[in-house]
Design a protein around this motif. Structure first.
Motif, PDB file in Angstrom:
ATOM      1  N   LEU A  48      21.542   5.595 -26.662  1.00 53.38           N
ATOM      2  CA  LEU A  48      22.902   5.380 -25.980  1.00 53.38           C
ATOM      3  C   LEU A  48      22.673   6.007 -24.382  1.00 53.38           C
ATOM      4  O   LEU A  48      22.930   5.345 -23.422  1.00 53.38           O
ATOM      5  N   VAL A  71      26.888  10.315 -28.995  1.00 58.05           N
ATOM      6  CA  VAL A  71      27.657   9.492 -29.861  1.00 58.05           C
ATOM      7  C   VAL A  71      29.179  10.194 -29.732  1.00 58.05           C
ATOM      8  O   VAL A  71      30.142   9.408 -29.422  1.00 58.05           O
ATOM      9  N   GLN A  72      29.306  11.316 -29.531  1.00 57.59           N
ATOM     10  CA  GLN A  72      30.766  11.948 -29.159  1.00 57.59           C
ATOM     11  C   GLN A  72      31.335  11.575 -27.908  1.00 57.59           C
ATOM     12  O   GLN A  72      32.155  11.038 -27.756  1.00 57.59           O
ATOM     13  N   TYR A 128      30.424   8.638 -26.378  1.00 55.48           N
ATOM     14  CA  TYR A 128      30.872   7.376 -26.657  1.00 55.48           C
ATOM     15  C   TYR A 128      32.119   7.018 -26.996  1.00 55.48           C
ATOM     16  O   TYR A 128      32.824   5.967 -26.838  1.00 55.48           O
ATOM     17  N   PHE A 129      32.900   7.994 -27.676  1.00 52.90           N
ATOM     18  CA  PHE A 129      34.261   7.803 -27.922  1.00 52.90           C
ATOM     19  C   PHE A 129      35.233   7.447 -26.994  1.00 52.90           C
ATOM     20  O   PHE A 129      36.157   6.854 -27.166  1.00 52.90           O
ATOM     21  N   ASP A 189      34.063   3.490 -26.470  1.00 51.09           N
ATOM     22  CA  ASP A 189      34.492   2.550 -27.647  1.00 51.09           C
ATOM     23  C   ASP A 189      34.686   3.445 -28.829  1.00 51.09           C
ATOM     24  O   ASP A 189      33.734   3.435 -29.403  1.00 51.09           O
ATOM     25  N   PRO A 190      35.881   3.797 -29.190  1.00 50.06           N
ATOM     26  CA  PRO A 190      36.025   4.772 -30.251  1.00 50.06           C
ATOM     27  C   PRO A 190      35.534   4.150 -31.694  1.00 50.06           C
ATOM     28  O   PRO A 190      35.219   4.873 -32.495  1.00 50.06           O
ATOM     29  N   ALA A 218      31.710   3.985 -31.672  1.00 47.38           N
ATOM     30  CA  ALA A 218      31.241   5.184 -31.930  1.00 47.38           C
ATOM     31  C   ALA A 218      31.536   5.873 -33.220  1.00 47.38           C
ATOM     32  O   ALA A 218      30.577   6.554 -33.918  1.00 47.38           O
ATOM     33  N   SER A 219      32.661   5.658 -33.992  1.00 49.44           N
ATOM     34  CA  SER A 219      33.045   6.191 -35.290  1.00 49.44           C
ATOM     35  C   SER A 219      32.067   5.290 -36.230  1.00 49.44           C
ATOM     36  O   SER A 219      31.532   5.889 -37.299  1.00 49.44           O
ATOM     37  N   MET A 238      28.925   4.345 -35.633  1.00 46.51           N
ATOM     38  CA  MET A 238      27.610   4.952 -35.162  1.00 46.51           C
ATOM     39  C   MET A 238      27.465   6.139 -36.203  1.00 46.51           C
ATOM     40  O   MET A 238      26.592   6.394 -36.765  1.00 46.51           O
ATOM     41  N   GLU A 239      28.658   7.036 -36.112  1.00 43.45           N
ATOM     42  CA  GLU A 239      28.721   8.308 -36.707  1.00 43.45           C
ATOM     43  C   GLU A 239      28.413   8.262 -38.279  1.00 43.45           C
ATOM     44  O   GLU A 239      27.750   8.929 -38.739  1.00 43.45           O
TER      45      GLU A 239
END
Length: 344
Positions: A24, A42-43, A45-46, A49-50, A53-54, A56-57
């Motif tokens: 990322l 990732v956090q 990236y919210f 693009d939420p 990102a979610s 990815m999580e």
């Protein structure tokens, strides 16, 4: 200057550790910081693009792949029902205490953020009357899809596909490419603990056992016993540090996974060549030709480190010399040669 007592292993390590490139951010981070950095990336990236990102999580931080598959497929069914029956209000409400929801979805990290990102809100709703079992006035928690999302059904379908088809984020192993000038120290490796699939205590114990193993090796053992022991030894390593010595003595060094195939090393060498079309072969310790590029490094005994030799195709080199064109001093790219270091 700070000084250290002289003892075995006090020499400077050949590399400072094992490093990874974050997919990322592009940042290079040490192995023990990789997970933390990925989470932070990732956090962050919210805010971009939420939904992505979610997803990815969900795929990256839930390690049980079977649970992820079951949860994602259940989630896809919820979204399918809404997409296919938008007029049916019941499909737009998901009861949080539902047994399937609790068992398959609630356990996944990131799943609640996904619900929120795609337009669900939590609401406390009265329980529909079902005979005398339900107390009057009792309520339950639900995820309810916002009304405005009914005008964006194609988006919902897209989110479902994205969720189903995503893969875990994987940080790429940083090769830490180095070029060294010709050196008699080429076969000497000092590896940091990152290279071993062992804790620090186990490594100390391993070093002690290794000295005992010299005596053990003199005992008569069958070939099968020796091979089994060697294979067990190879599995201790996650990474390997490989050096390739060119005919002019220059050395190319890179870090690899112990279970990567030889083809990765051939590609690594080819990318470092001034003329990447030049045919070559690699010889392992003892001059063994490494021709099967599908073999893994740990299957060839090239872990946790090894010095290999590059040999050019003699017929091609003879043709090049016969052409009488002036040849560059080294086959390596000039930008790599300009950064060549001295092996200490």
């Amino acid at each position: 200057d700070e000084t250290f007592p002289e003892d075995e292993g006090a020499a400077a390590p050949s590399v400072s550790g094992v490093y990874f490139i974050c997919p990322l951010t592009g940042a290079v981070v040490r192995k023990d910081k990789k997970e933390k950095h990925l989470r932070e990336a990732v956090q962050a990236y919210f805010s971009v693009d939420p939904v992505a990102a979610s997803i990815m999580e969900i795929h990256t931080f839930n390690k049980d792949r079977e649970k992820v598959r079951a949860g994602v497929e259940t989630m896809a069914k919820y979204l399918d029902n809404i997409y296919l029956h938008p007029e049916e209000e019941k499909y737009r409400k998901i009861k949080l205490q539902n047994k399937v929801f609790q068992e398959r979805i609630n356990c996944l990290e990131g799943i609640h953020r996904f619900f929120q990102a795609i337009g669900f809100e939590t609401q406390t709703l009265p329980v529909p009357g079902q005979g005398k079992k339900i107390q009057t006035g009792s309520t339950e928690e639900y995820y309810v899809l916002r009304e405005d999302m009914l005008t964006r059904l194609e988006d919902l379908k897209g989110y479902k596909e994205q969720l189903l088809n995503s893969e875990p984020l994987r940080a790429q192993l940083d090769r830490q490419l180095c070029v060294f000038k010709p050196s008699p120290e080429a076969a000497r490796f000092e590896l940091p603990n990152d290279f071993y699939n062992l804790t620090a205590e186990e490594i100390k114990r391993e070093q002690r056992l290794r000295t005992e193993a010299v005596e053990k090796a003199s005992m008569l053992r069958t070939k099968a016993m020796r091979e089994k022991e060697e294979q067990r030894e190879m599995r201790k390593y996650n990474y390997t540090l490989l050096r390739v010595r060119f005919p002019d003595g220059y050395i190319l060094q890179g870090t690899f996974y112990a279970r990567e195939s030889l083809s990765a090393l051939y590609s690594f060498v080819r990318e470092a060549l001034r003329d990447d079309w030049l045919p070559f072969e690699l010889l392992g310790p003892g001059g063994l030709k490494l021709t099967d590029e599908n073999l893994a490094f740990n299957e060839c005994g090239l872990v946790p480190s090894a010095l290999l030799t590059l040999a050019w195709d003699t017929a091609v080199m003879a043709d090049i010399q016969a052409s009488r064109e002036e040849q560059p001093a080294s086959a390596l790219k000039p930008e790599l040669l300009s950064r060549a270091q001295t092996l200490s």
